[in-house]
Design a protein around this motif. Structure first.
Motif, mmCIF file in Angstrom:
data_model
loop_
_atom_site.group_PDB
_atom_site.id
_atom_site.type_symbol
_atom_site.label_atom_id
_atom_site.label_comp_id
_atom_site.label_asym_id
_atom_site.label_seq_id
_atom_site.Cartn_x
_atom_site.Cartn_y
_atom_site.Cartn_z
ATOM 1 N N CYS A 42 5.766 45.261 -0.152
ATOM 2 C CA CYS A 42 4.771 46.343 -0.248
ATOM 3 C C CYS A 42 4.657 46.906 -1.662
ATOM 4 O O CYS A 42 5.663 47.012 -2.365
ATOM 5 N N GLU A 69 1.191 50.980 10.277
ATOM 6 C CA GLU A 69 2.344 50.712 11.141
ATOM 7 C C GLU A 69 3.523 51.596 10.770
ATOM 8 O O GLU A 69 3.646 52.028 9.623
ATOM 9 N N ARG A 86 15.263 43.336 8.064
ATOM 10 C CA ARG A 86 14.139 42.428 8.268
ATOM 11 C C ARG A 86 14.651 41.052 8.675
ATOM 12 O O ARG A 86 15.614 40.549 8.125
ATOM 13 N N GLU A 109 11.425 43.772 12.223
ATOM 14 C CA GLU A 109 12.543 44.580 11.744
ATOM 15 C C GLU A 109 13.463 44.826 12.933
ATOM 16 O O GLU A 109 13.003 45.257 13.992
ATOM 17 N N LYS A 168 -1.648 48.388 6.067
ATOM 18 C CA LYS A 168 -1.890 46.957 5.866
ATOM 19 C C LYS A 168 -3.385 46.643 5.883
ATOM 20 O O LYS A 168 -4.112 47.129 6.763
ATOM 21 N N LYS A 176 3.418 50.911 1.125
ATOM 22 C CA LYS A 176 4.351 51.750 1.885
ATOM 23 C C LYS A 176 4.188 53.214 1.479
ATOM 24 O O LYS A 176 3.823 53.533 0.345
ATOM 25 N N LYS A 195 6.547 56.697 2.111
ATOM 26 C CA LYS A 195 7.792 57.192 2.704
ATOM 27 C C LYS A 195 7.944 58.690 2.500
ATOM 28 O O LYS A 195 7.285 59.281 1.642
ATOM 29 N N LYS A 252 20.048 41.931 -0.692
ATOM 30 C CA LYS A 252 19.112 41.607 -1.776
ATOM 31 C C LYS A 252 19.767 40.759 -2.852
ATOM 32 O O LYS A 252 20.916 40.996 -3.228
HETATM 33 P P1 ATP Z 1 12.950 49.174 1.224
HETATM 34 O O1 ATP Z 1 14.134 49.294 0.329
HETATM 35 O O2 ATP Z 1 12.092 50.395 1.300
HETATM 36 O O3 ATP Z 1 13.252 48.562 2.562
HETATM 37 P P2 ATP Z 1 12.105 46.689 0.141
HETATM 38 O O4 ATP Z 1 12.072 46.548 -1.340
HETATM 39 O O5 ATP Z 1 13.181 45.992 0.890
HETATM 40 O O6 ATP Z 1 12.040 48.211 0.489
HETATM 41 P P3 ATP Z 1 9.394 46.979 0.650
HETATM 42 O O7 ATP Z 1 8.357 45.998 0.289
HETATM 43 O O8 ATP Z 1 9.479 48.182 -0.171
HETATM 44 O O9 ATP Z 1 10.768 46.194 0.699
HETATM 45 O O10 ATP Z 1 9.236 47.438 2.143
HETATM 46 C C1 ATP Z 1 9.071 46.475 3.097
HETATM 47 C C2 ATP Z 1 10.269 46.450 3.998
HETATM 48 O O11 ATP Z 1 10.102 47.407 5.015
HETATM 49 C C3 ATP Z 1 10.335 45.127 4.689
HETATM 50 O O12 ATP Z 1 11.109 44.208 3.961
HETATM 51 C C4 ATP Z 1 10.919 45.438 6.036
HETATM 52 O O13 ATP Z 1 12.316 45.267 5.990
HETATM 53 C C5 ATP Z 1 10.640 46.908 6.237
HETATM 54 N N1 ATP Z 1 9.677 47.215 7.307
HETATM 55 C C6 ATP Z 1 9.851 48.157 8.229
HETATM 56 N N2 ATP Z 1 8.808 48.252 9.018
HETATM 57 C C7 ATP Z 1 7.903 47.318 8.632
HETATM 58 C C8 ATP Z 1 6.611 46.947 9.073
HETATM 59 N N3 ATP Z 1 6.001 47.559 10.070
HETATM 60 N N4 ATP Z 1 5.962 45.952 8.408
HETATM 61 C C9 ATP Z 1 6.559 45.334 7.346
HETATM 62 N N5 ATP Z 1 7.791 45.665 6.884
HETATM 63 C C10 ATP Z 1 8.458 46.648 7.520
#
Ligand code: ATP
Length: 571
Positions: A230, A250, A257, A303, A406, A425, A427, A554
């Motif tokens: 995102c 959403e 994930r 998730e 989305k 996103k 938050k 990560k």
């Molecule tokens: P964060 O540390 O906030 O989880 P991130 O860097 O891992 O962020 P982002 O792209 O910021 O990833 O946020 C997407 C993450 O949010 C996804 O990797 C997933 O794990 C989580 N997530 C939770 N709900 C959803 C959803 N409805 N659709 C997609 N991703 C979602």
């Protein structure tokens, strides 16, 4: 190819730190590799014996490797252990002692790349009683068949500590130069890598089928694809500018994930955000997906969150207890989970990567039979920012992290590995105008004083520059490190400690740490503000950083990027 040719390149790579020199060296070398060796050579250049996502674990403990060195050299293990303690590197110790080894009566066959990888796979697969001794003997033979310098690298490969400063990006650049003559084509290779994160397959396809073959690479069941990510906005009102028209909003859950793959034989594999295989951690999710999804083959994403008996969501920390190798069944009962599905990428022989989100979510609705264990993300469809805001508040009340907006446009395809504007996103932290959390890479440490005598007092953390493939210092982190974390750090970081600034790491003189680390460990850090800074390599610094948790889901290349922090800098 003789392993010695590769050892020569390893040795040269160890002495250079400039990204361009590494790429050029690799490109020149790759041109000389025969097709039958290319896949293995690419894996070995990354210190592995298979693709990044393959769960093959060599599993050779340092103690056993030292036994192999003793067996191969005829030297006492206590002497070898003392040498390792002195040099801090079992590879160097192996090279030194094997230089002195007596010659065998019958000369041994020189070690080839093919043999090394083949034998290492056998070592990795052997388990059970007697396997330990057999592993020690087989590794000893490999060490004897290599030159003393080769033994240095065989040792590091067996231990999983061969890091040459060349990440997969440098390797893709080098492949582009070697096989297309034009560095610019690395973009095409990187796109393909997002869909097929296997440098071996990319290299072989490029060599045999050229760029056309690379462009035709698509999702395949059983091979994970890099996950779509995102973007973020400053204020919710920006959404209609970024994604005009109706959007799907959403809930954003704070869980883990998962990308789930089911093949024609009914086998389900679960991949984490890092593309590690985590199937064994979630037998309950596997069972539920097999039952609740009506498809012969699929790739879906969702998730996973921990829930109570009523189905209410429980904190992330509880879910983390499910990350375990042992007592899995006990924890399945103790901490039940639910998977909230939000995407489908493949269904019964057809890739859905290039389909719009509306089509993908309609398919998901059709094939998923919801129950307590498997359900879809809560969502609304709207173009009204007020409605988005109301939904956001509702999600916060339910204990969720926020929302993800989305795109439903015709071009809202699944962008593998891309942090694009099709998903945005929002938050709670943003609304209260606190800065977001950052995922930073530990690149150094300073020793502690006073209460922190004997442990690290502060860590030097970096953001990732995905253009230059470098890690640039961004903050010194000392707050939020509990006694437990302070104890954990040296254990966790020991393996990655280096005497000088590692390749790809950029730090200004003023911030040079007392101890350097290979950029491997990612931590989540909360910061109050980003300011300009002449002291940090990125030119910016995070003020009042506070350690939140380790992000072992990560990889360093998935850390917050330089570009992201530049965008966040409020003018
Ligand atoms: P964060 O540390 O906030 O989880 P991130 O860097 O891992 O962020 P982002 O792209 O910021 O990833 O946020 C997407 C993450 O949010 C996804 O990797 C997933 O794990 C989580 N997530 C939770 N709900 C959803 C959803 N409805 N659709 C997609 N991703 C979602």
């Amino acid at each position: 190819m003789d392993f010695e040719c590769l050892a020569v390149i390893f040795e040269r790579l160890e002495t250079v730190s400039s990204g361009n020199t590494i790429r050029d060296l690799l490109a020149e070398f790759l041109k000389t590799v025969a097709q039958e060796d290319l896949v293995n050579v690419c894996y070995l250049l990354l210190g592995r014996i298979s693709s990044d996502f393959d769960d093959t674990v060599l599993g050779i403990a340092e103690k056993s490797v030292l036994k192999s060195i003793a067996l191969a050299s005829g030297m006492e293990i206590t002497k070898i252990t003392a040498m390792v303690r002195e040099t801090g590197d079992a590879g160097i110790a192996a090279q030194k002692v094997l230089q002195k080894k007596p010659r065998t009566l019958v000369p041994l066959k020189p070690l080839t790349v093919h043999d090394l990888v083949g034998k290492m796979h056998i070592l990795a697969a052997s388990t059970g009683s007697g396997s330990h001794d057999a592993k020690v003997t087989q590794l000893a033979t490999l060490l004897q068949r290599a030159s003393p310098m080769g033994a240095r690298y065989v040792t590091r490969i067996a231990l999983g500590t061969l890091r040459l400063g060349a990440g997969y990006k440098a390797l893709l650049d080098a492949l582009a130069i070697a096989f297309t003559g034009d560095k610019k084509n690395k973009v095409i290779l990187e796109q393909a890598y997002n869909i097929c994160p296997d440098v071996g397959i990319i290299a072989e396809t490029l060599m045999t089928k050229g760029l056309k073959g690379i462009e035709a690479i698509d999702i395949q069941v059983g091979r994970p694809i890099q996950m779509m990510l995102c973007q973020r906005v400053e204020v919710l009102d920006e959404i209609p500018d970024k994604i005009p028209g109706e959007v799907t909003v959403e809930a954003k859950y704070d869980g883990e994930r998962i990308q789930a793959h089911k093949n024609k034989k009914g086998k389900i594999t679960l991949f984490s955000r890092c593309l590690d295989v985590i199937t064994d951690q979630f037998p309950d999710v596997v069972k539920a997906l097999a039952k609740q999804i009506d498809a012969e083959e699929f790739v879906v994403e969702g998730e996973v969150i921990a829930i109570d008996e009523k189905g209410n969501h429980l904190p992330f920390q509880l879910l983390m207890q499910r990350r375990r190798k042992y007592d899995v069944e006990e924890y399945v009962a103790k901490i039940p989970v639910q998977i909230k599905l939000f995407d489908v990428l493949y269904y019964n022989g057809k890739s859905f990567l290039h389909e719009a989100y509306v089509k993908r979510s309609a398919l998901l609705e059709k094939i998923v039979h919801k129950n307590k264990a498997v359900t879809l993300t809560e969502r609304i469809v709207t173009e009204d920012v007020m409605e988005m805001s109301d939904f956001f508040q509702k999600m916060l009340k339910e204990g969720y992290e926020g929302i993800i907006i989305k795109s439903r446009a015709s071009d809202s395809v699944y962008q593998a590995g891309v942090r694009g504007w099709n998903w945005i996103k929002w938050k709670k932290d943003y609304e209260t105008s606190l800065a977001d959390t950052f995922d930073l890479v530990i690149i150094g440490a300073y020793s502690g004083r006073g209460k922190r005598q004997g442990v690290y007092g502060a860590l030097l953390c970096a953001v990732y520059n995905n253009k230059s493939d470098t890690f640039e210092s961004f903050c010194k982190l000392g707050t939020g490190l509990t006694d437990e974390v302070l104890e954990q750090l040296p254990v966790l970081l020991k393996k990655y400690q280096r005497e000088k600034c590692p390749a790809r790491v950029i730090v200004k003189k003023e911030m040079e740490p007392e101890v350097w680390f290979e950029p491997v460990i990612v931590v989540e850090v909360l910061g109050a503000e980003i300011t300009q800074s002449p002291f940090h390599a990125v030119g910016l610094a995070l003020r009042f950083p506070r350690f939140i948790r380790f992000r072992d889901d990560k990889k360093p290349e998935q850390a917050t990027t330089r570009r992201e922090v530049e965008q966040m800098l409020r003018k």
